[in-house]
Design a protein around this motif. Structure first.
Motif, mmCIF file in Angstrom:
data_model
loop_
_atom_site.group_PDB
_atom_site.id
_atom_site.type_symbol
_atom_site.label_atom_id
_atom_site.label_comp_id
_atom_site.label_asym_id
_atom_site.label_seq_id
_atom_site.Cartn_x
_atom_site.Cartn_y
_atom_site.Cartn_z
ATOM 1 N N ASP A 207 8.172 11.685 -29.025
ATOM 2 C CA ASP A 207 9.420 11.382 -28.318
ATOM 3 C C ASP A 207 10.637 11.800 -29.141
ATOM 4 O O ASP A 207 11.607 12.354 -28.594
ATOM 5 C CB ASP A 207 9.498 9.892 -28.004
ATOM 6 C CG ASP A 207 8.587 9.483 -26.854
ATOM 7 O OD1 ASP A 207 8.045 10.372 -26.175
ATOM 8 O OD2 ASP A 207 8.400 8.262 -26.656
ATOM 9 N N GLU A 208 10.591 11.549 -30.442
ATOM 10 C CA GLU A 208 11.722 11.904 -31.312
ATOM 11 C C GLU A 208 11.879 13.424 -31.413
ATOM 12 O O GLU A 208 13.001 13.948 -31.441
ATOM 13 C CB GLU A 208 11.518 11.297 -32.696
ATOM 14 C CG GLU A 208 11.615 9.780 -32.745
ATOM 15 C CD GLU A 208 13.043 9.283 -32.734
ATOM 16 O OE1 GLU A 208 13.966 10.085 -32.944
ATOM 17 O OE2 GLU A 208 13.243 8.072 -32.500
ATOM 18 N N VAL A 209 10.768 14.142 -31.463
ATOM 19 C CA VAL A 209 10.842 15.608 -31.527
ATOM 20 C C VAL A 209 11.381 16.175 -30.216
ATOM 21 O O VAL A 209 12.213 17.095 -30.218
ATOM 22 C CB VAL A 209 9.457 16.202 -31.866
ATOM 23 C CG1 VAL A 209 9.424 17.710 -31.612
ATOM 24 C CG2 VAL A 209 9.110 15.914 -33.318
ATOM 25 N N ILE A 210 10.942 15.628 -29.082
ATOM 26 C CA ILE A 210 11.469 16.067 -27.787
ATOM 27 C C ILE A 210 12.980 15.861 -27.733
ATOM 28 O O ILE A 210 13.742 16.742 -27.312
ATOM 29 C CB ILE A 210 10.778 15.308 -26.637
ATOM 30 C CG1 ILE A 210 9.307 15.729 -26.524
ATOM 31 C CG2 ILE A 210 11.508 15.550 -25.312
ATOM 32 C CD1 ILE A 210 8.493 14.845 -25.591
ATOM 33 N N SER A 211 13.431 14.699 -28.173
ATOM 34 C CA SER A 211 14.869 14.398 -28.189
ATOM 35 C C SER A 211 15.620 15.355 -29.112
ATOM 36 O O SER A 211 16.720 15.826 -28.780
ATOM 37 C CB SER A 211 15.081 12.951 -28.634
ATOM 38 O OG SER A 211 16.454 12.645 -28.735
ATOM 39 N N HIS A 216 19.341 20.017 -30.033
ATOM 40 C CA HIS A 216 19.668 21.122 -30.942
ATOM 41 C C HIS A 216 19.379 22.520 -30.412
ATOM 42 O O HIS A 216 19.906 23.496 -30.960
ATOM 43 C CB HIS A 216 18.922 20.938 -32.270
ATOM 44 C CG HIS A 216 19.416 19.800 -33.092
ATOM 45 N ND1 HIS A 216 20.470 19.916 -33.982
ATOM 46 C CD2 HIS A 216 19.029 18.494 -33.138
ATOM 47 C CE1 HIS A 216 20.698 18.748 -34.561
ATOM 48 N NE2 HIS A 216 19.834 17.865 -34.069
ATOM 49 N N SER A 217 18.567 22.640 -29.392
ATOM 50 C CA SER A 217 18.255 23.975 -28.894
ATOM 51 C C SER A 217 19.056 24.277 -27.634
ATOM 52 O O SER A 217 19.089 23.476 -26.697
ATOM 53 C CB SER A 217 16.760 24.102 -28.593
ATOM 54 O OG SER A 217 16.447 25.419 -28.200
ATOM 55 N N ASP A 218 19.699 25.460 -27.613
ATOM 56 C CA ASP A 218 20.501 25.835 -26.443
ATOM 57 C C ASP A 218 19.713 26.698 -25.458
ATOM 58 O O ASP A 218 20.273 27.267 -24.523
ATOM 59 C CB ASP A 218 21.779 26.556 -26.882
ATOM 60 C CG ASP A 218 21.499 27.795 -27.729
ATOM 61 O OD1 ASP A 218 20.314 28.153 -27.897
ATOM 62 O OD2 ASP A 218 22.464 28.399 -28.231
ATOM 63 N N TYR A 251 1.795 13.078 -20.102
ATOM 64 C CA TYR A 251 2.916 12.517 -19.349
ATOM 65 C C TYR A 251 4.267 12.896 -19.964
ATOM 66 O O TYR A 251 5.305 12.742 -19.325
ATOM 67 C CB TYR A 251 2.811 10.988 -19.287
ATOM 68 C CG TYR A 251 1.821 10.463 -18.280
ATOM 69 C CD1 TYR A 251 2.011 10.677 -16.915
ATOM 70 C CD2 TYR A 251 0.702 9.746 -18.688
ATOM 71 C CE1 TYR A 251 1.105 10.186 -15.972
ATOM 72 C CE2 TYR A 251 -0.214 9.255 -17.756
ATOM 73 C CZ TYR A 251 -0.012 9.482 -16.409
ATOM 74 O OH TYR A 251 -0.904 9.010 -15.487
ATOM 75 N N LYS A 252 4.249 13.357 -21.190
ATOM 76 C CA LYS A 252 5.503 13.642 -21.900
ATOM 77 C C LYS A 252 6.011 15.054 -21.606
ATOM 78 O O LYS A 252 5.274 15.899 -21.070
ATOM 79 C CB LYS A 252 5.307 13.455 -23.406
ATOM 80 C CG LYS A 252 4.953 12.027 -23.803
ATOM 81 C CD LYS A 252 4.817 11.884 -25.311
ATOM 82 C CE LYS A 252 4.451 10.473 -25.719
ATOM 83 N NZ LYS A 252 5.524 9.490 -25.400
ATOM 84 N N SER A 253 7.250 15.306 -21.978
ATOM 85 C CA SER A 253 7.867 16.615 -21.740
ATOM 86 C C SER A 253 7.471 17.605 -22.826
ATOM 87 O O SER A 253 8.302 18.097 -23.600
ATOM 88 C CB SER A 253 9.389 16.466 -21.684
ATOM 89 O OG SER A 253 9.765 15.633 -20.614
#
Length: 369
Positions: A207-211, A216-218, A251-253
């Motif tokens: 979850d923290e990496v997805i956030s 930070h990525s455009d 289930y995660k992104s």
């Protein structure tokens, strides 16, 4: 003639399209400098094997200095690594091949000699069941949070270096797997206990990496997760645990799940899951929610098609070391020109140095032909 699935493009959840279904698997190279900075030999090794595959996943890059597992390992734990990693990403991104860097922490699967006198850390002070294993020190609460921050910082460096994505290394008994395993995780706080509680570290980290990527990525940035389906230790991860793991992660992104197997046709050691290969059960559990990468001794196009019956992408290991143009030859119907066996005098031509050559010598014992 019916078109082969491996020739098809695949669009991931985030919209990134891979030009075919072949991926170079992450394999240890031991080519980097002592401080984790990449070498010219390593860049040449990857560049030689890009261009044709849909994506290349690098060897593990440690996100924490204390997470280094072996000499010659890629580093992504300091900003000084960014320039070298940027040149590596560029070396891979020829002809539309996507560059993915694998992020990891070795946990107890290292030694105090590699860590220059520092004791390895793990969820609990339990030695691995392997020769010469050292007893690790159990991580403190604040250290667990710091390692999550280290993975986030490594992700930002991968973005800044121009990679197309990252793969979280939750396989091969390293730290993420150690938190999920009842063998290595005997904690009695919120980070250990039941299967759900042992999943907490992975849950929080992903979850923290997805956030972090969202912040930070455009542009769309690939997030993958690799896992090993079973452990042979008792207690240890069983296939039922892994079905729970992939169900939660799907289930995660994230954009793909990547199994680590010795053979794509491998069957579970659990009696209740022996009717089909593990790939089939995993593919059914994921149910199209994210892409699934298979792997395991795929030697030719026909075997790749078999693996793709129960996966969306197929990762290549030993064959792409022996023949950097394996993908191109399969795609163009020239399989009779594939090189499977490698002699010592071929090393320089193929860019096989240090740890890669050790890996190849083990391959030669199996006599791929």
């Amino acid at each position: 003639m019916q078109e082969r699935k491996y020739t098809e493009t695949l669009t991931l959840n985030n919209g990134v399209t891979l030009k075919n279904r072949f991926v170079m698997a992450p394999m240890t190279t031991k080519m980097s400098f002592f401080d984790g900075v990449i070498t010219e030999d390593e860049k040449r090794y990857y560049q030689m094997r890009s261009k044709e595959a849909g994506a290349v996943i690098t060897a593990a890059a440690n996100v924490s200095e204390g997470g280094k597992g072996w000499e010659g390992e890629l580093g992504i734990y300091d900003d000084r690594h960014i320039n070298g990693m940027a040149s590596l990403a560029s070396a891979i991104q020829h002809n539309g091949t996507k560059a993915i860097v694998q992020l990891y922490h070795g946990g107890r699967m290292t030694s105090s000699s590699v860590l220059r006198g520092t004791q390895p850390v793990a969820p609990s002070a339990v030695k691995a069941e392997r020769p010469t294993a050292e007893e690790p020190r159990a991580l403190e609460e604040d250290e667990i949070h710091q390692i999550i921050e280290d993975f986030k910082a490594g992700t930002v460096r991968a973005i800044d270096a121009g990679f197309d994505g990252i793969e979280l290394h939750g396989a091969n008994t390293y730290l993420l797997q150690q938190f999920f395993s009842p063998h290595s995780n005997r904690r009695e706080d919120k980070w250990g206990g039941s299967r759900e509680e042992r999943f907490r570290f992975i849950d929080r980290l992903v979850d923290e990496v997805i956030s972090t990527v969202n912040q930070h990525s455009d542009k769309p940035f690939i997030i993958g997760y690799r896992f090993s389906p079973e452990e042979y230790e008792t207690p240890g991860i069983r296939f039922e645990d892994t079905l729970y793991l992939v169900d939660q992660l799907a289930y995660k992104s994230i954009d793909y799940l990547h199994v680590s197997l010795g053979s794509y046709s491998q069957v579970s050691q659990s009696e209740e899951y022996k009717e089909k290969p593990m790939l089939a059960y995993l593919y059914e559990q994921i149910a199209g929610r994210t892409a699934f990468i298979s792997v395991g001794d795929v030697r030719n196009g026909a075997q790749a098609e078999e693996a793709l019956e129960h996966s969306d992408l197929v990762a290549l290991g030993r064959v792409i070391l022996a023949d950097p143009h394996w993908v191109g030859k399969v795609l163009n119907g020239k399989e009779d020109a594939i090189r499977y066996n490698v002699a010592d005098e071929d090393r320089a031509e193929l860019g096989l140095t240090n740890g890669v050559w050790q890996f190849m010598q083990n391959m030669m014992k199996d006599r791929l032909s």
